[in-house]
Every structure is written in C-alpha cells, then in structure tokens.
Design an enzyme around this catalytic site. Structure first.
Site, mmCIF file in Angstrom:
data_model
loop_
_atom_site.group_PDB
_atom_site.id
_atom_site.type_symbol
_atom_site.label_atom_id
_atom_site.label_comp_id
_atom_site.label_asym_id
_atom_site.label_seq_id
_atom_site.Cartn_x
_atom_site.Cartn_y
_atom_site.Cartn_z
ATOM 1 N N ASP A 183 26.241 60.734 27.462
ATOM 2 C CA ASP A 183 25.273 61.015 28.519
ATOM 3 C C ASP A 183 24.501 62.286 28.200
ATOM 4 O OD1 ASP A 183 26.339 58.820 29.693
ATOM 5 O OD2 ASP A 183 27.410 59.899 31.277
ATOM 6 N N ALA A 184 25.214 63.262 27.652
ATOM 7 C CA ALA A 184 24.564 64.537 27.351
ATOM 8 C C ALA A 184 23.498 64.353 26.269
ATOM 9 C CB ALA A 184 25.600 65.550 26.896
ATOM 10 N N ASP A 199 20.531 62.647 27.809
ATOM 11 C CA ASP A 199 19.733 63.585 28.604
ATOM 12 C C ASP A 199 18.892 64.491 27.706
ATOM 13 O OD1 ASP A 199 22.156 64.101 31.272
ATOM 14 O OD2 ASP A 199 20.706 62.520 30.879
ATOM 15 N N SER A 253 43.480 56.743 49.115
ATOM 16 C CA SER A 253 43.486 55.296 49.196
ATOM 17 C C SER A 253 44.379 54.924 50.388
ATOM 18 C CB SER A 253 43.928 54.792 47.826
ATOM 19 O OG SER A 253 44.924 53.891 47.925
ATOM 20 N N LEU A 254 44.598 53.663 50.623
ATOM 21 C CA LEU A 254 45.339 53.236 51.806
ATOM 22 C C LEU A 254 46.575 52.454 51.402
ATOM 23 C CD1 LEU A 254 42.377 51.909 53.983
ATOM 24 C CD2 LEU A 254 43.743 53.950 54.434
ATOM 25 N N GLU A 298 38.983 48.364 62.056
ATOM 26 C CA GLU A 298 37.649 48.053 61.518
ATOM 27 C C GLU A 298 37.805 47.221 60.250
ATOM 28 O OE1 GLU A 298 35.756 51.693 59.751
ATOM 29 O OE2 GLU A 298 37.621 52.592 60.458
ATOM 30 N N LYS A 304 37.800 46.022 56.536
ATOM 31 C CA LYS A 304 37.897 46.712 55.258
ATOM 32 C C LYS A 304 36.875 46.084 54.319
ATOM 33 C CE LYS A 304 41.318 48.149 51.832
ATOM 34 N NZ LYS A 304 40.571 47.781 50.633
ATOM 35 N N ASP A 339 34.814 45.174 51.117
ATOM 36 C CA ASP A 339 35.185 45.039 49.711
ATOM 37 C C ASP A 339 34.041 45.539 48.833
ATOM 38 O OD1 ASP A 339 36.733 44.446 47.601
ATOM 39 O OD2 ASP A 339 36.582 42.273 47.786
ATOM 40 N N ARG A 379 34.641 57.596 43.868
ATOM 41 C CA ARG A 379 35.983 58.087 44.103
ATOM 42 C C ARG A 379 36.640 58.623 42.839
ATOM 43 N NH1 ARG A 379 41.453 55.611 46.535
ATOM 44 N NH2 ARG A 379 41.544 54.516 44.566
ATOM 45 N N GLU A 427 31.581 53.032 52.272
ATOM 46 C CA GLU A 427 31.667 51.987 51.251
ATOM 47 C C GLU A 427 30.268 51.519 50.870
ATOM 48 O OE1 GLU A 427 34.783 51.604 50.463
ATOM 49 O OE2 GLU A 427 35.035 49.672 49.461
ATOM 50 N N TYR A 449 32.677 55.235 57.080
ATOM 51 C CA TYR A 449 33.921 55.018 57.828
ATOM 52 C C TYR A 449 34.768 56.272 57.954
ATOM 53 C CZ TYR A 449 35.690 54.328 53.060
ATOM 54 O OH TYR A 449 35.973 54.467 51.735
ATOM 55 N N LYS A 499 43.421 52.855 62.028
ATOM 56 C CA LYS A 499 43.561 54.318 61.946
ATOM 57 C C LYS A 499 43.960 54.843 63.316
ATOM 58 C CE LYS A 499 39.812 54.376 58.590
ATOM 59 N NZ LYS A 499 38.362 54.521 58.429
ATOM 60 N N LYS A 539 45.836 43.451 55.026
ATOM 61 C CA LYS A 539 45.088 42.488 54.213
ATOM 62 C C LYS A 539 45.046 41.110 54.858
ATOM 63 C CE LYS A 539 44.041 45.110 50.699
ATOM 64 N NZ LYS A 539 44.280 44.683 49.348
ATOM 65 N N CYS A 598 37.807 10.907 23.838
ATOM 66 C CA CYS A 598 36.890 11.951 24.279
ATOM 67 C C CYS A 598 35.678 11.319 24.963
ATOM 68 C CB CYS A 598 36.435 12.772 23.071
ATOM 69 S SG CYS A 598 35.130 13.943 23.472
ATOM 70 N N CYS A 613 32.447 12.097 22.506
ATOM 71 C CA CYS A 613 32.216 11.550 21.167
ATOM 72 C C CYS A 613 33.066 10.318 20.886
ATOM 73 C CB CYS A 613 32.465 12.614 20.099
ATOM 74 S SG CYS A 613 34.192 13.058 19.930
ATOM 75 N N CYS A 630 40.344 16.531 22.190
ATOM 76 C CA CYS A 630 39.508 15.679 21.362
ATOM 77 C C CYS A 630 39.743 16.051 19.903
ATOM 78 C CB CYS A 630 38.048 15.907 21.742
ATOM 79 S SG CYS A 630 36.881 15.323 20.513
ATOM 80 N N CYS A 679 32.092 16.411 17.377
ATOM 81 C CA CYS A 679 32.009 16.184 18.829
ATOM 82 C C CYS A 679 30.915 17.095 19.388
ATOM 83 C CB CYS A 679 33.349 16.500 19.494
ATOM 84 S SG CYS A 679 33.262 16.435 21.296
HETATM 85 S S1 IVH Z 1 39.471 54.513 55.163
HETATM 86 C C1 IVH Z 1 42.041 57.918 54.017
HETATM 87 N N1 IVH Z 1 38.058 52.496 56.089
HETATM 88 O O1 IVH Z 1 39.445 50.727 51.026
HETATM 89 C C2 IVH Z 1 41.361 56.673 54.342
HETATM 90 N N2 IVH Z 1 38.555 52.561 53.786
HETATM 91 O O2 IVH Z 1 42.155 50.651 49.979
HETATM 92 C C3 IVH Z 1 40.376 56.279 53.357
HETATM 93 N N3 IVH Z 1 37.597 50.740 52.499
HETATM 94 O O3 IVH Z 1 39.183 53.588 49.026
HETATM 95 C C4 IVH Z 1 39.800 54.959 53.507
HETATM 96 N N4 IVH Z 1 36.584 49.738 54.164
HETATM 97 O O4 IVH Z 1 37.060 52.272 49.479
HETATM 98 C C5 IVH Z 1 38.623 53.057 55.011
HETATM 99 N N5 IVH Z 1 36.781 50.794 56.972
HETATM 100 C C6 IVH Z 1 37.341 51.363 55.937
HETATM 101 C C7 IVH Z 1 37.224 50.820 54.656
HETATM 102 C C8 IVH Z 1 37.856 51.443 53.601
HETATM 103 C C9 IVH Z 1 36.814 49.721 52.866
HETATM 104 C C10 IVH Z 1 38.070 50.965 51.130
HETATM 105 C C11 IVH Z 1 37.859 52.368 50.622
HETATM 106 C C12 IVH Z 1 39.217 52.857 50.218
HETATM 107 C C13 IVH Z 1 39.966 51.579 50.049
HETATM 108 C C14 IVH Z 1 41.444 51.808 50.241
#
Ligand code: IVH
Length: 702
Positions: A42-43, A46, A91-92, A125, A127, A129, A148, A183, A235, A299, A323, A428, A431, A446, A452
């Site tokens: 990248d450097a 640039d 992360s969660l 709420e 999640k 993707d 992240r 997100e 979020y 949460k 999930k 096949c 052929c 085949c 073929c």
């Molecule tokens: S809260 C400390 N809320 O899910 C809490 N995360 O598996 C941080 N994600 O890295 C996350 N929708 O990228 C939160 N409504 C939501 C979300 C959400 C998607 C993602 C987020 C996180 C990942 C964790």
C-alpha cells in the site's frame, strides 16, 4: 528510478513518466481489485500515486485521459493504514437454543446477585450479516472509520466510509468524542444488481451479500466503494466523552436522532419468554426482510448494569447472539438432470419448482450421487431411513448460512402414485461413452476423456478460472461460446486465438456478438499478459483429477521448474522407480493423486507440450530455509478475507511452515481472522503468539 517527485523533469521526460505511472498503477489496481492479490505494498502504491500527482501538478497540459488520479475522484486513494480502536471491538457469545437464552439471563442474575424473580429488561434486535465498522467523530466531524480487524486494531477505511450514504460525515449535538459502531451490509436486490453488473463486465462476482459488502468496503480505491450500494446500521458505540443515554434503547434513539440508521425492528423485551417471542417473530420475517440476518442480539437494556457486568476476554457478559436455525422449505422435484464435470463425474442435479429459502429463490439443488438418490450412504447404510428420491416427489430443502441449498428429506405421503425409482444412467449423456463406477468411488464417471465435449469444455472453464489462468474477459460464458463455434477447443488454442481470429483474419473476435474492437483488443492483451505465469498455476490449471490448488503448490515447490516437473512426470509414468518414489515422498501427495497425475499428464502430453510452448513458466520458490516461518507450526482460524484457507496454507507450506488444524503447545503462531473463537482462546492460554491476516501478509512479505 526513485518514486519521489523530481522537479527537474523536462516535458518529454514528464510525458514518458506519466505514461509509465499510468501503466504501473493500472497493473497494481488490477492485481489489487480484481485478483485480490496485491503485487505492491500500500505504501509503494501511495508513493507512486503521489509522484503521479506531483508531476501532473507541474505539467497540467500533460495529464492523460486515463490518468490514475482521475480514478479516485478528488481524494487520494487510501491504502489501509492501521487504526487502534480507542475501545476494543468485541464479538458476541452465541446461543442456539431456548435453554442457552435462559442460561444467559440466569447468569446475569447470578453475577449481579439478583433474585430469580427480579425483573430484567433487554433489547432484542436483528443480527445483521455484514461486517462491523467503527466510526470516530470528534467535535461532530467524522475523523476516521475502521474495520474490526482483530478487535484491537482495524483497517483504516475512512475514505471508503465517507462514500456510504448512511454514514453522516458531520453530526450536530453529538458528544465531543463519539465512536459509533454498526454493521455495513448490502440489500439483496442491490447485491443481485451489483453481481449482474460485475458479470456483464466479466468482473468478479460475489458469493453472497456479506462478501460483497466486505469486498466493497475494503477497496483501495474509494471511487469503487462509492459505486457500490453499501448501507450502515448503527447498533452500539465505543469510546465516548459523555454518555448517550441511560439505556441501550435510549442510546439507539439518540443515535437515530444524530442521523444514523438504526434497525426499526429493535424492541424491548422483559424476560426470556419475550426474547424468544421476538426471535420467533423476526425469524418468520427473515426471508422477506430484503437483507441477511443470522440471528437476534439480546442486550441488557440498563447501561449501568452493563458496566457492572463488563467483559469476558472477547465478549461482553451483558449481550448474546441467538442464532437462527438453518432454513428449510418444501417444494416439488420436477426433474433430475445429469451434469458432466471436468473430471467426467456424472452429477445429478434436482430441478425444482422455485421456492424461497432464506430469502433466496432456489430452483436447483445437488443430489450428490446415485447412492444418495437411492437413500443410502457410501457404506450402504440407509439415509432418510432408506427413502429414495423420485421425480415428482416433494422434497425438503435447507440452507445453513450462505451454503448452497441441499435436500434434507422427502415426503413419501405426497409421492405421486406413478412415481418410479430413478435409474442412474450408465452412459454419458453428453458423449455416449460408458459411465463407470470404480470400486470405492461413490461417483460414476464418463470414460470419454477429452473426446467428451462436456469434459473438454469444463476443463477449459477450469483452465481460465480465477485460481488458474484467470484471463480477464474470458470466463465460463465466453469459453462456452468459443467452444460452440470451435474457435477454442483446447487450452493451447487460447494462445493462438489472436493469430486465427485477430485483426486481418477473415473471421474476427471483434465481429462476434457481444464483442467489439476494444473488448477484443482487451482480450488479446489479457491473454498475452498470462503467457508469463507461475508454475503452480499451470499445474493447477491442467485440471487433473485430485490435483487441487494446494497440491499444485506443493508440486511446484518440490520440482521448482516446469522442465523438472515435466521430466519427473514422464519418468514416473510406470508408477514405480525413483521418480515415482520421489513424487510419493511429497508430504500431501498420496497414491491416488500421484496415479491420477502421472496417468493424465502422460496421456495428454502432446496438448500439454503445445500449451507450454506458448508460455514462459516462472520457477517456483523452493521452501526458503530462511523464511520467517520456516520450520514453524502455524494454525489458521477465523475468516481470512484476502485469501482462501487453502491458499494461505499452501503459501505457508511453500515457505517451509507446517500448518496444523488445532492449537497445541507445539503451535508457534496463530493467524486469527474475524470470528476466531476457541482457538484464539486456547492460544492466549498457552501464550502462543497471535497475529491477524494483515500481520500474516506482512510477515510473509505479500
Ligand atoms: S453488538 C459488544 N448488535 O455480530 C457487542 N452486533 O457476532 C458488539 N452484529 O461483531 C456487537 N448485528 O459485527 C451487535 N445488532 C447487532 C449486530 C451485531 C450484527 C455483528 C457485529 C459483531 C458480530 C458479533
């Protein structure tokens, strides 16, 4: 020549230098954007761009029509610098069942010392993707945006984030310091339109909206991100100079008031039952939301209690992701078609009455092989309790995450009275050659080889595919068309296409439907660009059964040069003797691969030699004893975004490292992408060094 601006250029020198820079930068752009395989840092990129801009500033009359500066709009392209998050991006933890959710809530009560009947309020709420992004605002101005990364340090994607409509660049009435987290994602219809545009331009298409969003945000050239339909939902938050509110819901409302999109489906839930009800309700809407979600996030609403609960090593105690289960749908099996693949395998494909599974309309699904259709596995044991699959049956499809839909079950009660057991063809369909099933193989193949047409055309498609020759403008669709007309019937003919159908020839590519002078010229240039090619790619491109990307890389690094490889394959033809033993001694090459390789190589030697005559095949690097990972044991975990796992593994092995599947006391280094879980934890416990994908790329000098 140095790549810092030198003021004493003459106009003629400046013109030549601008032409050179345009070419070098275009090549770098292609390597980066199209191949996801940057050739310069990248450097360095640039620096080249800065030099180009400096010369253009001194000689405005010489600015080229294809000037590299024009490609980024006003701002110079940002390489990905690193940004350390002021507060870690977490992360969660996951919940998969009602019991997991109950345990989550009970755990909170226990931690806080609350009685079992104490009321607790949560937000629920969807999640999303997509990929998470942290936006830092100082005095209301967006100062940077970071992915992240490993949670501590992310990639600087500020220039790209500024191009996303949902991301305000100025806030009114915000705390002096505010890090907004949310997100980045893509709607289904935007994703489909983007892929259609990409396919039309013979550019890379994306497997799913999440990959498209990630690929679009992580662009070196913000002008490309701008053209991509990205969205952002807020979020949460990171560092703050003043609290946003007392509750999670209140904080989301505040973020909405500041101009952020927040998910309107967010609700408050008092207790486990309400959370589960919200989960069921949103899951029922999942297919019609228009964007991908993979669960619900719960949460604790009270921010004071959130603070008391705090974090575990990578996840907060006050939140959890619940999930969704894999999605299913019932539909009718209209027909079973047989497709013949590159290696002759006859693959049965279910043609279905179209049905929506997980927001995606599905009309085909794989039926794997004849045993699968008959209701037994490779050992003869019953699957689906021995129920076979017949044309006319109702079948249940499922889709987990973004994988291709599969058939889970069949409903015998709805089977038409006249439905007949399926008879798998023994010749096949393309052929007419015998299709035989060797002992121990679940697949019927085949025996026609390259006579073929199906195998030949599939081999060609493989030959030009991304990890093989990757010829711009020559994809599966174009190969099929050239094949149909007999213009390209073998790989070597790609390299004589220009002589046979180029300028001055009676029939020309440029006169074909869908082609013009420019696209034809581009194609010939793209073909020329691949005459010089790495040994591993050539071996992989041959499309020999059992020789995948990883084994091709192993073979390349063992033999080093094309001549050595060719000589060894010929010498190993009897499947005994020194050359054969050497082949078999390669870690990762077994008897099945070796036999397939030497048999096909020698059977197709004439065509292989004809092909090689058009190429300059680059020697492979032998495992370098002095590489930074030579002799070390590595483990990869989490998602890699710049290369596939297989590629990363092959690279590591080519550098003399050993790649293991799990972390142990013998592990020297863990490369952890986003989503790294138990392995990262184990590494931390064992004191194993952990780096992210960028750290890895830097380490190996990629
Ligand atoms: S809260 C400390 N809320 O899910 C809490 N995360 O598996 C941080 N994600 O890295 C996350 N929708 O990228 C939160 N409504 C939501 C979300 C959400 C998607 C993602 C987020 C996180 C990942 C964790």
């Amino acid at each position: 020549m140095s790549d810092t601006p030198v003021p004493e250029l003459t106009a003629a020198e400046a013109r030549a230098e601008l032409a050179r820079l345009a070419q070098v930068l275009a090549r770098a752009d292609a390597a980066y954007h199209r191949d996801d395989a940057p050739e310069i840092t990248d450097a360095a990129y640039d620096a080249l761009k800065a030099r180009n801009a400096a010369i253009e500033a001194r000689f405005p009359a010489l600015v080229r029509a294809d000037s590299p500066s024009a490609r980024v709009g006003a701002a110079p392209a940002d390489g990905f610098g690193k940004i350390r998050h002021a507060q870690r991006m977490l992360s969660l933890a996951n919940a998969f069942s009602a019991q997991d959710v109950a345990d989550f809530v009970a755990g909170i009560r226990r931690y806080l010392g609350l009685p079992a009947d104490a009321p607790l309020r949560f937000t629920a709420e969807p999640k999303i993707d997509g990929l998470s992004l942290s936006l830092r605002y100082e005095s209301g101005a967006l100062v940077h945006a970071a992915t992240r990364g490993d949670g501590e340090t992310g990639e600087d994607v500020t220039a790209n984030a500024r191009t996303v409509d949902d991301i305000p660049t100025r806030l009114r009435g915000a705390p002096d310091l505010l890090e907004v987290r949310g997100e980045v994602y893509m709607h289904h219809d935007d994703f489909a339109a983007l892929n259609a545009r990409q396919a039309e331009a013979a550019a890379k298409t994306f497997a799913n909206p999440r990959n498209a969003a990630a690929g679009s945000l992580r662009q070196l050239d913000a002008a490309i991100t701008r053209a991509r339909p990205l969205r952002f939902l807020a979020y949460g938050w990171g560092a703050l100079s003043d609290p946003l509110a007392d509750t999670q819901m209140g904080a989301l409302e505040r973020l909405a008031a500041l101009g952020f999109a927040v998910n309107p489906l967010t609700r408050r839930c008092d207790g486990v039952d309400a959370l589960l009800a919200a989960h069921a309700e949103i899951e029922a809407q999942r297919a019609t939301l228009g964007y991908d979600i993979d669960g619900m996030v719960y949460k604790l609403d009270d921010l004071g209690l959130q603070t008391r609960l705090g974090m575990r090593s990578t996840t907060p105690r006050w939140a959890i992701a619940h999930k969704f289960s894999a999605e299913t749908a019932w539909t009718r099996l209209e027909a079973i078609d047989i497709q013949v693949g590159r290696t002759g395998a006859l693959s049965p494909v279910a043609r279905l009455t179209p049905v929506t599974v997980g927001g995606v309309v599905v009309s085909n699904a794989t039926l794997h092989n004849e045993d699968y259709i008959a209701g037994r596995d490779s050992t003869g044991a019953p699957i689906r309790e021995g129920r076979d699959i017949r044309v006319g049956d109702w079948v249940e499809l499922y889709r987990a995450g973004d994988v291709i839909p599969k058939i889970r079950d069949v409903d015998p009660a709805r089977r038409p009275a006249d439905a007949q057991p399926y008879t798998f063809p023994t010749t096949c369909p393309d052929c007419g050659s015998d299709a035989v099933r060797e002992q121990g193989d679940s697949v019927r193949r085949c025996t026609g080889g390259l006579i073929c047409p199906a195998q030949a055309v599939e081999r060609l498609k493989h030959f030009v595919s991304r990890k093989a020759f990757d010829i711009d403008g020559l994809g599966a669709k174009q190969i099929e068309a050239f094949w149909r007309d007999g213009w390209i019937t073998r790989p070597s003919e790609i390299f004589t296409l220009k002589d046979r159908f180029g300028p001055g020839c009676p029939r020309q590519v440029r006169n074909r439907e869908g082609w013009g002078e420019k696209s034809a010229d581009n194609l010939f240039a793209a073909i020329d660009a691949r005459r010089r090619i790495a040994l591993a790619r050539v071996i992989f491109a041959l499309g020999i059964r059992h020789v995948g990307e990883t084994s091709a890389a192993l073979l390349a690094s063992r033999y080093g040069s094309w001549d050595a490889f060719r000589t060894a394959m010929i010498a190993a033809a009897p499947q005994s003797g020194e050359a054969w033993d050497e082949l078999m001694s390669i870690d990762g090459v077994g008897p099945v691969l070796a036999a397939s390789l030497v048999t096909s190589f020698n059977a197709e030697l004439a065509e292989i030699d004809a092909l090689a005559a058009h190429l300059q095949i680059e020697d492979a690097e032998r495992p370098a004893a002095d590489s930074p990972v030579a002799g070390k044991t590595l483990v990869f975990t989490g998602t890699l975004e710049r290369m596939t796992r297989a590629e990363a593994k092959a690279r590591a092995e080519a550098l003399g490292a050993k790649v293991a599947g799990s972390v142990s006391a013998k592990t020297d280094l863990l490369i952890a992408g986003p989503g790294a879980g138990s392995k990262a934890k184990k590494a931390a416990e064992l004191g194993v060094e952990v780096i992210d994908e960028d750290g890895w790329l830097r380490l190996i000098g990629a």
